[in-house]
Design a protein around this motif. Structure first.
Motif, PDB file in Angstrom:
ATOM      1  N   ARG A  96      57.173  48.173  18.990  1.00 21.62           N
ATOM      2  CA  ARG A  96      56.944  46.683  18.532  1.00 21.62           C
ATOM      3  C   ARG A  96      56.501  45.813  19.566  1.00 21.62           C
ATOM      4  NH1 ARG A  96      61.394  49.382  17.557  1.00 21.62           N
ATOM      5  NH2 ARG A  96      62.343  49.729  15.510  1.00 21.62           N
ATOM      6  N   LEU A  97      56.797  45.939  20.651  1.00 20.34           N
ATOM      7  CA  LEU A  97      56.142  44.986  21.619  1.00 20.34           C
ATOM      8  C   LEU A  97      55.073  45.507  22.525  1.00 20.34           C
ATOM      9  CD1 LEU A  97      59.623  43.452  22.855  1.00 20.34           C
ATOM     10  CD2 LEU A  97      58.100  42.546  21.315  1.00 20.34           C
ATOM     11  N   GLY A  98      54.796  46.598  22.669  1.00 17.40           N
ATOM     12  CA  GLY A  98      53.672  47.048  23.196  1.00 17.40           C
ATOM     13  C   GLY A  98      53.966  47.329  24.581  1.00 17.40           C
ATOM     14  N   MET A  99      52.951  48.297  25.294  1.00 13.24           N
ATOM     15  CA  MET A  99      53.268  48.461  26.744  1.00 13.24           C
ATOM     16  C   MET A  99      53.288  47.304  27.781  1.00 13.24           C
ATOM     17  SD  MET A  99      51.393  51.383  29.028  1.00 13.24           S
ATOM     18  CE  MET A  99      49.995  50.625  28.755  1.00 13.24           C
ATOM     19  N   ALA A 100      52.407  46.370  27.336  1.00 16.66           N
ATOM     20  CA  ALA A 100      52.402  44.962  28.260  1.00 16.66           C
ATOM     21  C   ALA A 100      53.607  44.330  28.634  1.00 16.66           C
ATOM     22  CB  ALA A 100      51.234  44.134  27.767  1.00 16.66           C
ATOM     23  N   ILE A 101      54.418  44.626  27.563  1.00 13.23           N
ATOM     24  CA  ILE A 101      55.833  43.745  27.615  1.00 13.23           C
ATOM     25  C   ILE A 101      56.842  44.694  28.129  1.00 13.23           C
ATOM     26  CG2 ILE A 101      57.516  42.522  26.371  1.00 13.23           C
ATOM     27  CD1 ILE A 101      54.980  41.208  24.849  1.00 13.23           C
ATOM     28  N   THR A 102      57.018  45.880  27.338  1.00 21.14           N
ATOM     29  CA  THR A 102      58.290  46.656  27.488  1.00 21.14           C
ATOM     30  C   THR A 102      58.283  47.407  28.774  1.00 21.14           C
ATOM     31  OG1 THR A 102      57.093  48.602  26.267  1.00 21.14           O
ATOM     32  CG2 THR A 102      58.541  47.230  25.018  1.00 21.14           C
ATOM     33  N   LEU A 103      57.100  47.717  29.368  1.00 18.01           N
ATOM     34  CA  LEU A 103      56.939  48.543  30.710  1.00 18.01           C
ATOM     35  C   LEU A 103      57.649  47.419  31.684  1.00 18.01           C
ATOM     36  CD1 LEU A 103      56.798  51.144  31.751  1.00 18.01           C
ATOM     37  CD2 LEU A 103      54.309  50.565  32.326  1.00 18.01           C
ATOM     38  N   PRO A 104      57.193  46.194  31.848  1.00 20.93           N
ATOM     39  CA  PRO A 104      57.887  45.226  32.726  1.00 20.93           C
ATOM     40  C   PRO A 104      59.435  45.243  32.568  1.00 20.93           C
ATOM     41  CG  PRO A 104      55.692  44.155  32.344  1.00 20.93           C
ATOM     42  CD  PRO A 104      56.161  45.565  31.316  1.00 20.93           C
ATOM     43  N   ILE A 105      59.755  45.190  31.283  1.00 23.63           N
ATOM     44  CA  ILE A 105      61.227  45.020  30.905  1.00 23.63           C
ATOM     45  C   ILE A 105      61.851  46.240  31.356  1.00 23.63           C
ATOM     46  CG2 ILE A 105      62.824  45.157  29.246  1.00 23.63           C
ATOM     47  CD1 ILE A 105      61.161  43.311  27.447  1.00 23.63           C
ATOM     48  N   LEU A 106      61.295  47.360  31.280  1.00 21.37           N
ATOM     49  CA  LEU A 106      61.985  48.479  31.800  1.00 21.37           C
ATOM     50  C   LEU A 106      62.036  48.662  33.507  1.00 21.37           C
ATOM     51  CD1 LEU A 106      62.834  51.649  31.530  1.00 21.37           C
ATOM     52  CD2 LEU A 106      60.425  52.211  31.854  1.00 21.37           C
ATOM     53  N   VAL A 107      60.953  48.142  34.046  1.00 21.96           N
ATOM     54  CA  VAL A 107      60.928  48.196  35.614  1.00 21.96           C
ATOM     55  C   VAL A 107      62.088  47.198  36.126  1.00 21.96           C
ATOM     56  CG1 VAL A 107      59.732  47.577  37.636  1.00 21.96           C
ATOM     57  CG2 VAL A 107      58.374  49.158  35.784  1.00 21.96           C
ATOM     58  N   ILE A 108      62.130  45.864  35.615  1.00 24.41           N
ATOM     59  CA  ILE A 108      62.930  45.180  36.132  1.00 24.41           C
ATOM     60  C   ILE A 108      64.338  45.398  35.649  1.00 24.41           C
ATOM     61  CG2 ILE A 108      63.646  42.452  35.601  1.00 24.41           C
ATOM     62  CD1 ILE A 108      60.688  41.985  35.507  1.00 24.41           C
ATOM     63  N   SER A 109      64.728  45.865  34.616  1.00 23.72           N
ATOM     64  CA  SER A 109      66.192  46.111  34.191  1.00 23.72           C
ATOM     65  C   SER A 109      66.457  47.331  34.901  1.00 23.72           C
ATOM     66  CB  SER A 109      66.085  46.270  32.818  1.00 23.72           C
ATOM     67  OG  SER A 109      65.407  47.380  32.253  1.00 23.72           O
ATOM     68  N   SER A 110      65.537  48.199  35.436  1.00 28.01           N
ATOM     69  CA  SER A 110      65.995  49.426  35.837  1.00 28.01           C
ATOM     70  C   SER A 110      66.334  49.059  37.464  1.00 28.01           C
ATOM     71  CB  SER A 110      64.844  50.589  36.049  1.00 28.01           C
ATOM     72  OG  SER A 110      64.764  50.910  34.553  1.00 28.01           O
ATOM     73  N   ALA A 111      65.580  48.108  37.924  1.00 24.11           N
ATOM     74  CA  ALA A 111      65.686  47.654  39.622  1.00 24.11           C
ATOM     75  C   ALA A 111      66.929  46.758  39.522  1.00 24.11           C
ATOM     76  CB  ALA A 111      64.416  46.677  39.794  1.00 24.11           C
ATOM     77  N   LEU A 112      67.515  46.375  38.518  1.00 24.58           N
ATOM     78  CA  LEU A 112      69.089  45.841  38.779  1.00 24.58           C
ATOM     79  C   LEU A 112      70.090  46.670  38.650  1.00 24.58           C
ATOM     80  CD1 LEU A 112      68.408  43.341  35.772  1.00 24.58           C
ATOM     81  CD2 LEU A 112      68.785  42.734  37.858  1.00 24.58           C
ATOM     82  N   ALA A 113      70.012  47.998  38.606  1.00 24.41           N
ATOM     83  CA  ALA A 113      70.761  49.203  38.887  1.00 24.41           C
ATOM     84  C   ALA A 113      70.895  49.314  40.385  1.00 24.41           C
ATOM     85  CB  ALA A 113      70.437  50.418  38.171  1.00 24.41           C
ATOM     86  N   GLY A 114      70.033  48.997  41.334  1.00 29.20           N
ATOM     87  CA  GLY A 114      70.061  49.144  42.655  1.00 29.20           C
ATOM     88  C   GLY A 114      71.114  48.087  43.157  1.00 29.20           C
TER      89      GLY A 114
END
Length: 154
Positions: A96-114
């Motif tokens: 729905r949102l494409g790679m340009a939006i969802t990949l940064p969401i993935l990277v930033i939300s995953s970084a919150l795990a640390g």
């Protein structure tokens, strides 16, 4: 039988189980030949290799005394849940949102795990990974992955 390193024992056992599961699941696909490998060729080989490496770690845990032989500590539930949810959200939003939006969401939300989250590092990481993912998968391999959101592309 005495376990000399609990960490090695449990990680080796996990690798063996995951490797055997991948090898077994790949048997339902065609193998092909070495010259023209089928869909099951690579997952089977990778699963067998993972199981062999796990068996080696498991053997070491049972035979050789090591410095890291202390018991496995408490399970880190928060990072595990954050990572699983981040990947699931990525899978749901990508079409729905494409790679340009969802990949940064993935990277930033995953970084919150640390424990050491910094916005600057997460944003730089997101931009670099998004650009290189576009170069490798869309431009280089010509995979059909939506880059932009559906409401922009039509």
């Amino acid at each position: 039988m005495k376990i000399k390193s609990q960490r090695d024992f449990w990680s080796g056992l996990m690798f063996v189980v995951v490797g055997v599961a991948f090898a077994w699941a790949s048997t339902s696909y065609s193998f092909g030949s070495s010259a023209r490998p089928g869909a099951g060729y690579f997952p089977f080989g990778l699963g067998v290799l993972l199981a062999i490496l796990g068996a080696m770690v498991l053997f070491k845990a049972l035979t050789i005394e090591s410095e890291g032989g202390d018991p496995v500590g408490a399970f880190a539930w928060r990072p595990l849940i954050v990572m699983v949810v981040s990947i699931a959200v990525f899978g749901l939003l990508l079409p729905r949102l494409g790679m340009a939006i969802t990949l940064p969401i993935l990277v930033i939300s995953s970084a919150l795990a640390g424990d050491e989250f910094h916005w600057k590092d997460a944003l730089i990481n997101a931009v670099v990974l998004t650009v290189f993912s576009w170069i490798i998968f869309v431009w280089g391999l010509k995979l059909v992955i939506p880059v932009w959101p559906v409401f922009i592309t039509g």
